[in-house]
Design a protein around this motif. Sequence first.
Motif, mmCIF file in Angstrom:
data_model
loop_
_atom_site.group_PDB
_atom_site.id
_atom_site.type_symbol
_atom_site.label_atom_id
_atom_site.label_comp_id
_atom_site.label_asym_id
_atom_site.label_seq_id
_atom_site.Cartn_x
_atom_site.Cartn_y
_atom_site.Cartn_z
ATOM 1 N N HIS A 109 25.469 5.697 -56.548
ATOM 2 C CA HIS A 109 26.208 6.382 -55.515
ATOM 3 C C HIS A 109 26.746 7.555 -56.303
ATOM 4 O O HIS A 109 27.167 7.677 -57.467
ATOM 5 C CB HIS A 109 27.679 5.643 -54.956
ATOM 6 C CG HIS A 109 27.188 4.278 -54.354
ATOM 7 N ND1 HIS A 109 26.921 4.379 -52.991
ATOM 8 C CD2 HIS A 109 26.625 2.914 -54.804
ATOM 9 C CE1 HIS A 109 26.426 3.151 -52.886
ATOM 10 N NE2 HIS A 109 26.281 2.485 -53.690
ATOM 11 N N VAL A 110 27.186 8.467 -55.605
ATOM 12 C CA VAL A 110 27.461 10.017 -55.971
ATOM 13 C C VAL A 110 28.658 10.440 -54.993
ATOM 14 O O VAL A 110 28.556 10.449 -54.011
ATOM 15 C CB VAL A 110 26.451 11.027 -56.124
ATOM 16 C CG1 VAL A 110 26.803 12.307 -56.441
ATOM 17 C CG2 VAL A 110 25.253 10.316 -56.876
ATOM 18 N N ILE A 144 21.331 7.042 -53.598
ATOM 19 C CA ILE A 144 20.414 7.365 -54.317
ATOM 20 C C ILE A 144 19.593 6.183 -55.034
ATOM 21 O O ILE A 144 20.342 5.533 -55.802
ATOM 22 C CB ILE A 144 20.406 8.460 -55.120
ATOM 23 C CG1 ILE A 144 21.053 9.462 -54.591
ATOM 24 C CG2 ILE A 144 19.180 8.718 -55.685
ATOM 25 C CD1 ILE A 144 21.243 11.015 -55.672
ATOM 26 N N TRP A 145 18.340 5.822 -54.390
ATOM 27 C CA TRP A 145 17.613 4.596 -54.924
ATOM 28 C C TRP A 145 16.906 5.145 -56.195
ATOM 29 O O TRP A 145 16.456 6.275 -56.265
ATOM 30 C CB TRP A 145 16.664 4.270 -54.090
ATOM 31 C CG TRP A 145 17.048 3.800 -52.687
ATOM 32 C CD1 TRP A 145 16.964 4.333 -51.514
ATOM 33 C CD2 TRP A 145 17.629 2.469 -52.375
ATOM 34 N NE1 TRP A 145 17.339 3.420 -50.519
ATOM 35 C CE2 TRP A 145 17.818 2.512 -51.068
ATOM 36 C CE3 TRP A 145 17.891 1.361 -53.270
ATOM 37 C CZ2 TRP A 145 18.343 1.302 -50.521
ATOM 38 C CZ3 TRP A 145 18.639 0.465 -52.620
ATOM 39 C CH2 TRP A 145 18.781 0.268 -51.028
ATOM 40 N N ILE A 146 16.640 4.399 -57.212
ATOM 41 C CA ILE A 146 15.998 4.606 -58.264
ATOM 42 C C ILE A 146 14.588 3.716 -58.242
ATOM 43 O O ILE A 146 14.575 2.642 -57.918
ATOM 44 C CB ILE A 146 16.459 3.956 -59.499
ATOM 45 C CG1 ILE A 146 18.067 4.606 -59.884
ATOM 46 C CG2 ILE A 146 15.699 4.359 -60.828
ATOM 47 C CD1 ILE A 146 18.068 6.139 -59.699
ATOM 48 N N THR A 147 13.293 4.404 -58.107
ATOM 49 C CA THR A 147 12.081 3.849 -57.958
ATOM 50 C C THR A 147 11.725 3.034 -59.117
ATOM 51 O O THR A 147 12.045 3.594 -60.064
ATOM 52 C CB THR A 147 11.269 4.702 -57.404
ATOM 53 O OG1 THR A 147 10.849 5.737 -58.381
ATOM 54 C CG2 THR A 147 11.668 5.425 -56.122
ATOM 55 N N LYS A 148 10.786 2.261 -58.844
ATOM 56 C CA LYS A 148 10.053 1.547 -60.117
ATOM 57 C C LYS A 148 9.394 2.527 -60.933
ATOM 58 O O LYS A 148 9.236 2.455 -62.174
ATOM 59 C CB LYS A 148 9.052 0.675 -59.632
ATOM 60 C CG LYS A 148 8.444 -0.555 -60.778
ATOM 61 C CD LYS A 148 7.645 -1.523 -59.947
ATOM 62 C CE LYS A 148 8.253 -2.779 -60.683
ATOM 63 N NZ LYS A 148 7.323 -3.795 -60.022
ATOM 64 N N ALA A 149 8.684 3.625 -60.380
ATOM 65 C CA ALA A 149 8.150 4.800 -60.960
ATOM 66 C C ALA A 149 9.040 5.734 -61.962
ATOM 67 O O ALA A 149 8.673 6.545 -62.471
ATOM 68 C CB ALA A 149 7.031 5.451 -60.289
ATOM 69 N N SER A 155 28.119 11.880 -48.219
ATOM 70 C CA SER A 155 29.233 12.834 -48.640
ATOM 71 C C SER A 155 28.868 14.425 -48.457
ATOM 72 O O SER A 155 29.665 15.169 -49.043
ATOM 73 C CB SER A 155 29.412 12.515 -50.174
ATOM 74 O OG SER A 155 28.312 12.482 -51.117
ATOM 75 N N GLN A 156 27.605 14.752 -47.897
ATOM 76 C CA GLN A 156 27.135 16.167 -47.850
ATOM 77 C C GLN A 156 27.283 16.918 -48.874
ATOM 78 O O GLN A 156 27.652 18.094 -48.946
ATOM 79 C CB GLN A 156 27.998 16.538 -46.640
ATOM 80 C CG GLN A 156 28.055 15.925 -45.282
ATOM 81 C CD GLN A 156 28.844 16.338 -44.129
ATOM 82 O OE1 GLN A 156 29.559 17.309 -44.223
ATOM 83 N NE2 GLN A 156 28.781 15.872 -42.906
ATOM 84 N N ILE A 157 26.662 16.344 -49.847
ATOM 85 C CA ILE A 157 26.429 17.218 -51.291
ATOM 86 C C ILE A 157 25.466 18.394 -50.644
ATOM 87 O O ILE A 157 24.416 17.975 -50.109
ATOM 88 C CB ILE A 157 25.713 16.407 -52.484
ATOM 89 C CG1 ILE A 157 26.997 15.574 -52.682
ATOM 90 C CG2 ILE A 157 25.721 17.109 -53.611
ATOM 91 C CD1 ILE A 157 26.320 14.468 -53.667
ATOM 92 N N LYS A 166 22.526 21.360 -55.060
ATOM 93 C CA LYS A 166 23.307 20.726 -55.910
ATOM 94 C C LYS A 166 22.732 19.278 -55.971
ATOM 95 O O LYS A 166 22.544 18.456 -57.193
ATOM 96 C CB LYS A 166 24.828 20.379 -55.604
ATOM 97 C CG LYS A 166 25.743 19.774 -56.533
ATOM 98 C CD LYS A 166 25.691 20.102 -57.836
ATOM 99 C CE LYS A 166 26.526 21.277 -58.047
ATOM 100 N NZ LYS A 166 26.828 21.927 -59.326
ATOM 101 N N LEU A 167 22.369 18.673 -54.767
ATOM 102 C CA LEU A 167 21.824 17.383 -54.859
ATOM 103 C C LEU A 167 20.317 17.203 -55.447
ATOM 104 O O LEU A 167 19.979 16.421 -56.222
ATOM 105 C CB LEU A 167 21.572 16.847 -53.487
ATOM 106 C CG LEU A 167 21.124 15.581 -53.184
ATOM 107 C CD1 LEU A 167 21.995 14.394 -53.887
ATOM 108 C CD2 LEU A 167 21.157 15.183 -51.659
#
Length: 92
Positions: free
Chosen positions: A28-29, A41-46, A56-58, A62-63
């Motif tokens: 989370h950010v 934000i998901w981290i993928t296996k790759a 949070s409307q970054i 910036k995102l």
Amino acid sequence: MPQVFKIGSYLIYFWTNEGKPVEPVHIHVTCGVPCENDTKIWITKAGGTIVAHNKSQIPAKKLTYIEKIIVSRKTEIIEKWKDYFGDLHFYC
């Protein structure tokens, strides 16, 4: 909420209540105090990232920058996830 690291004023952290079974690896950010409506934000296996939501409307620029840093530090994030939650699986 366990802090993983900071990027400028943005806190990168884990939400402590990730359900049973634990959700796939993600962070989370927030810019400020962690809350339910932070960016996820998901981290993928790759080793890539997928923005689950940006509540949070970054700003987009910036995102994108934050995602690049997350990708470069994915090993650290995954290790900290495993140490904290014990369970390790990926969204895709």
